[in-house]
Design an enzyme around this catalytic site. Structure first.
Site, mmCIF file in Angstrom:
data_model
loop_
_atom_site.group_PDB
_atom_site.id
_atom_site.type_symbol
_atom_site.label_atom_id
_atom_site.label_comp_id
_atom_site.label_asym_id
_atom_site.label_seq_id
_atom_site.Cartn_x
_atom_site.Cartn_y
_atom_site.Cartn_z
ATOM 1 N N LYS A 52 0.836 -1.199 0.000
ATOM 2 C CA LYS A 52 0.000 0.000 0.000
ATOM 3 C C LYS A 52 0.881 1.265 0.000
ATOM 4 O O LYS A 52 0.631 2.209 -0.749
ATOM 5 C CB LYS A 52 -0.938 0.002 1.222
ATOM 6 C CG LYS A 52 -2.049 -1.048 1.106
ATOM 7 C CD LYS A 52 -2.823 -1.256 2.403
ATOM 8 C CE LYS A 52 -3.804 -2.423 2.246
ATOM 9 N NZ LYS A 52 -4.546 -2.754 3.485
ATOM 10 N N GLN A 96 -4.415 -1.649 9.773
ATOM 11 C CA GLN A 96 -4.362 -2.973 9.156
ATOM 12 C C GLN A 96 -4.877 -4.019 10.139
ATOM 13 O O GLN A 96 -4.476 -4.061 11.298
ATOM 14 C CB GLN A 96 -2.915 -3.289 8.723
ATOM 15 C CG GLN A 96 -2.776 -4.563 7.903
ATOM 16 C CD GLN A 96 -3.444 -4.504 6.527
ATOM 17 O OE1 GLN A 96 -3.617 -3.431 5.947
ATOM 18 N NE2 GLN A 96 -3.835 -5.650 6.010
ATOM 19 N N ASP A 119 -10.917 2.649 4.234
ATOM 20 C CA ASP A 119 -11.185 1.206 4.173
ATOM 21 C C ASP A 119 -12.690 0.927 4.074
ATOM 22 O O ASP A 119 -13.095 -0.183 3.761
ATOM 23 C CB ASP A 119 -10.660 0.520 5.447
ATOM 24 C CG ASP A 119 -9.362 -0.239 5.213
ATOM 25 O OD1 ASP A 119 -9.120 -0.633 4.056
ATOM 26 O OD2 ASP A 119 -8.612 -0.434 6.182
HETATM 27 N N1 GUN Z 1 -6.839 -7.014 6.439
HETATM 28 C C1 GUN Z 1 -7.219 -7.735 5.350
HETATM 29 N N2 GUN Z 1 -7.745 -6.920 4.420
HETATM 30 C C2 GUN Z 1 -7.712 -5.681 4.922
HETATM 31 C C3 GUN Z 1 -8.115 -4.412 4.408
HETATM 32 O O1 GUN Z 1 -8.640 -4.277 3.309
HETATM 33 N N3 GUN Z 1 -7.898 -3.355 5.223
HETATM 34 C C4 GUN Z 1 -7.358 -3.483 6.458
HETATM 35 N N4 GUN Z 1 -7.212 -2.391 7.187
HETATM 36 N N5 GUN Z 1 -6.973 -4.641 6.959
HETATM 37 C C5 GUN Z 1 -7.156 -5.735 6.192
#
Ligand code: GUN
Length: 293
Positions: A52, A96, A119
């Protein structure tokens, strides 16, 4: 059978975002800034967050990575979330998941300012999505909609069977595919680990969205001819054939299912690359204050 090329579509979207950032810069606007909080050293989370941050650089965004060890307290983490909520330089941020067991993920999510929740996990964004209002749609479902759109796949009146009921994919996907919109307008069935006769439901599906996290669960005898199959699975299955020691495996037994489909996403290179680029798109929308002031 046509392969849905998520890698190519995400590359195209990346160019579109780069062009927008250039325009923002040229007109003296604020460069979008994404912050990411990463707790601990989970291999998958490390990889996703690194990716990311790297993509932010590639599209010209500012990014900040905030790291904590596994023993961070909930209080400390919530304090950081509030700090990011109040930092006008940060347009959007993510925490995350998963978080260590002693921290309530729900509490953390609900503490995030929904206007910075790129998100799309905050109940305000989830609720607005479910009634068709402008909101941040979480990255994986948003990426899948984008694939359907860019391949001009007709969805109206189709029977869409979703395998999995997670908050991140299954539930939002069901909500989006039933919206009076394109893509959408489907009759939606959600199957999960307690569903009896999953095969019978799948055989009735015009569109299957597999998000169970169960490697190669969908077999050829579960898919009708001409179906559209979207594979969200990304399980790391141990393998001695790759350098990393694992092979990313989808929820669909691709080799036998693909010949029956009108469209199918591969793993890797299907839904996966769309997820990060959708997060970038949300960050751009947050930076431009397109959804919320
Ligand atoms: N863990 C697995 N997928 C995601 C996501 O799209 N965002 C976040 N913050 N954590 C995750």
């Amino acid at each position: 059978m046509e392969l849905i090329d998520g890698k190519a579509i995400s590359a195209q979207m990346k160019l579109e975002i780069v062009a927008e950032v250039r325009q923002i810069k040229a007109s003296g606007g604020k460069i979008p800034h994404l912050a990411a909080i990463l707790v601990g050293h989970d291999g998958g989370s490390e990889t996703y967050v690194a990716s990311k941050v790297k993509t932010c650089e590639e599209v010209g965004f500012k990014s900040s990575l905030i790291r904590y060890e596994n023993n961070v307290t909930e209080e400390e983490l919530l304090k950081k979330v509030i700090e990011l909520n109040n930092n006008p330089d940060v347009d959007g941020f993510i925490v995350q998941l998963p978080l260590p067991k002693h921290i309530s993920e729900q509490k953390v999510i609900e503490t995030i300012d929904y206007r910075k929740d790129v998100d799309g996990f905050h109940p305000i964004n989830v609720g607005r999505m479910s009634i068709g209002l402008p909101c941040f749609v979480s990255a994986t479902p948003a990426g899948i909609l984008e694939l359907l759109k860019r391949y001009n796949i007709e969805t109206s009146g189709k029977h869409c069977v979703i395998l999995g009921r997670s908050n991140i994919v299954g539930k939002p996907m069901a909500s989006l595919m039933m919206q009076k919109a394109y893509p959408g307008d489907c009759t939606v069935t959600v199957c999960h680990s307690r569903t009896k006769n999953i095969k019978e439901y799948c055989l009735q599906a015009d569109i299957i969205i597999a998000a169970l996290g169960s490697p190669e669960f969908v077999k050829a005898d579960m898919v009708k001819d001409g179906a559209i199959v979207i594979d969200v699975g990304t399980t790391r299955v141990p393998s001695n054939k790759t350098k990393s020691g694992f092979k990313l495996t989808g929820d669909v037994k691709f080799d036998e299912v693909a010949p029956k489909c009108s469209y199918i996403t591969p793993v890797p290179g299907g839904v996966g690359p769309m997820t990060i680029i959708s997060l970038m798109k949300n960050t751009l929308l947050a930076g431009k204050k397109t959804i919320y002031q």
